[in-house]
Scaffold this active site. Structure first.
Site, PDB file in Angstrom:
ATOM      1  N   HIS A   6       4.485  -2.137   0.479  1.00 10.75           N
ATOM      2  CA  HIS A   6       3.807  -0.882   0.121  1.00 10.75           C
ATOM      3  C   HIS A   6       2.538  -1.163  -0.702  1.00 10.75           C
ATOM      4  CE1 HIS A   6       6.961  -0.661  -3.404  1.00 10.75           C
ATOM      5  NE2 HIS A   6       5.953  -1.439  -3.743  1.00 10.75           N
ATOM      6  N   HIS A  13       5.144   2.428 -10.141  1.00 13.35           N
ATOM      7  CA  HIS A  13       4.267   1.407 -10.724  1.00 13.35           C
ATOM      8  C   HIS A  13       3.572   1.976 -11.964  1.00 13.35           C
ATOM      9  CE1 HIS A  13       4.836   0.417  -6.468  1.00 13.35           C
ATOM     10  NE2 HIS A  13       4.662  -0.852  -6.805  1.00 13.35           N
ATOM     11  N   HIS A  73       4.501 -12.105  -3.557  1.00 11.62           N
ATOM     12  CA  HIS A  73       3.231 -11.873  -4.241  1.00 11.62           C
ATOM     13  C   HIS A  73       3.437 -11.989  -5.749  1.00 11.62           C
ATOM     14  CE1 HIS A  73       5.078  -7.873  -4.294  1.00 11.62           C
ATOM     15  NE2 HIS A  73       4.104  -7.356  -5.035  1.00 11.62           N
ATOM     16  N   GLU A 104      10.637  -7.234  -5.821  1.00 10.79           N
ATOM     17  CA  GLU A 104      10.748  -5.937  -5.150  1.00 10.79           C
ATOM     18  C   GLU A 104      11.622  -6.000  -3.901  1.00 10.79           C
ATOM     19  OE1 GLU A 104       6.399  -3.955  -6.316  1.00 10.79           O
ATOM     20  OE2 GLU A 104       6.726  -4.802  -4.320  1.00 10.79           O
TER      21      GLU A 104
END
Length: 434
Positions: free
Chosen positions: A152, A199, A333, A380
């Site tokens: 996302h 976030h 990431h 995540e």
């Protein structure tokens, strides 16, 4: 089969459950507004005008104007919220309780001095309880038809919003979702249960819930510092969300239930990738936030078990809805520190392999491996295990079919992974006639 709610049969008792909460949401929020002296003064100066400023049903307003606490409870009020209203009127708890029993304050106080109300004669009648537990014909139920897994990345949303999807840098990413958009158009569900992480948009460090289930009717798009994305907010299904909350909490998953919050790119980017540019999302969306920002975060095993409990919850809902479960975030990431920019193609693709072939084993991967191999934000990926745990092959009651798989580097700072699994529960074959 429906969930057991026989607590509703206890005489003289109103249990404040998710259904009551939804019914009385604005009524209880009105009560909370009376926690400031200024609002109390405004209310007492003109009760009707103050009530009319709230989106209350007329029955709720009248219950308050009539000082009828029983009616207010029937309309979704909760006694702890209504106590703020009672305090504004100068009522004690004994005065409020007495008014609901038909007693004067003194009569109620005398009863309490004598030891309170006896439970004898105040239990559920056995005949009523037996009738409630009698088998009932099934009227259909919700089913999970598939799962979608996708990164996302916020920059993907920005590329879409600014018309950059055909640029050489971005074209490979969006080409990987062309099949997905066609598949989704052919398999639009009634509801998407969308697992994502906020976030620092809806939740800051004043509140850090582990699992958040959105139980409201609608949720607007967040402003993440650049202005809200030019995409619609989501319309949810509060009835199904309340049912899921009831089932998951009874299965010992501690949830935070939220009626109002904004939803950020973690939720809107996957919707844009699967549905494209629309004025309104074509189905309802139930948001489910998982904390993967501040440790401790839930384990993969916990998320996988939650997915299994989620399937049980959805399939016990007695309306014939088609539901998809989406797991979002990742893949590898890292956005901070000297290792920023870390990508691990080999680990990512092994994760995708195991997600399909060995989800139970994958659920045992420890946090350290995610962080070391997939980067600090690669954690995540535990959210994907919620969606995977909801598939029918996990308990052997069906099988899954891989409809699409895609992987690409880079998309801004992130590796993009994407998978679509179609859920195919076994159907009993008809008996062979001799």
């Amino acid at each position: 089969m429906s969930l057991d709610k026989t607590y509703k049969l206890v005489p003289g008792t109103t249990i404040f459950d998710s259904e009551q909460s939804a019914k009385g949401y604005h009524l209880n929020q009105f009560c909370m507004s009376l926690m400031t002296a200024e609002n109390r003064e405004r209310y007492l100066a003109d009760e009707r005008a103050y009530l009319d400023a709230w989106p209350l049903r007329e029955e709720q307003k009248q219950a308050l104007l009539d000082r009828d606490l029983n009616a207010a409870m029937r309309e979704g009020g909760n006694i702890y919220f209504l106590a703020k209203w009672g305090a504004t009127l100068g009522l004690s708890f004994q005065q409020m309780a007495g008014s609901m029993t038909g007693m004067t304050e003194q009569e109620y106080r005398d009863m309490m001095v004598r030891g309170g109300r006896s439970v004898e004669g105040n239990r559920i009648d056995h005949a009523v309880l037996e009738a409630a537990h009698a088998p009932q014909a099934a009227a259909g139920h919700a089913e999970i038809t598939g799962a979608v897994f996708t990164s996302h990345v916020p920059a993907i949303g920005a590329a879409l919003d600014h018309g950059k999807s055909d640029e050489p840098y971005w074209r490979p990413v969006f080409e990987g979702y062309e099949y997905s958009k066609r598949w989704e158009a052919e398999n639009v569900p009634d509801v998407i249960f969308l697992v994502y992480n906020d976030h620092a948009s809806a939740f800051d460090q004043s509140m850090i819930p582990t699992f958040v289930l959105g139980t409201g009717a609608a949720f607007p798009t967040a402003d993440e510092g650049y202005g809200p994305r030019p995409v619609p907010g989501i319309e949810s299904d509060p009835d199904l969300a309340a049912h899921i909350a009831h089932s998951l909490i009874r299965d010992d998953f501690d949830l935070t239930l939220v009626n109002e919050m904004t939803v950020d790119h973690g939720l809107t980017v996957p919707l844009s990738l699967m549905f494209g540019d629309v004025d309104k999302w074509p189905c309802k969306v139930i948001p489910f936030h998982v904390n993967v920002v501040q440790y401790p975060v839930p384990s993969g095993a916990r998320c996988f078990k939650l997915g299994q409990a989620l399937r049980k919850a959805i399939e016990s809902y007695d309306r014939p809805l088609k539901v998809q479960v989406w797991g979002t975030g990742g893949m590898s990431h890292q956005l901070q520190g000297p290792r920023a920019g870390l990508i691990n193609r080999e680990w990512d693709n092994a994760f995708l392999d195991r997600l399909v072939e060995d989800p139970a084993g994958l659920a045992g991967v420890p946090h350290l491996e995610y962080v070391e191999e997939a980067g600090s934000e690669g954690i995540e990926l535990v959210m994907w295990l919620i969606a995977r745990g909801a598939m029918s092959d996990v308990d052997g009651s069906g099988e899954v079919e891989v409809k699409h798989r895609f992987y690409h580097v880079p998309a801004s700072n992130t590796a993009v992974g994407h998978l679509i699994l179609e859920n195919n529960p076994w159907v009993d074959e008809p008996a062979v006639k001799e």
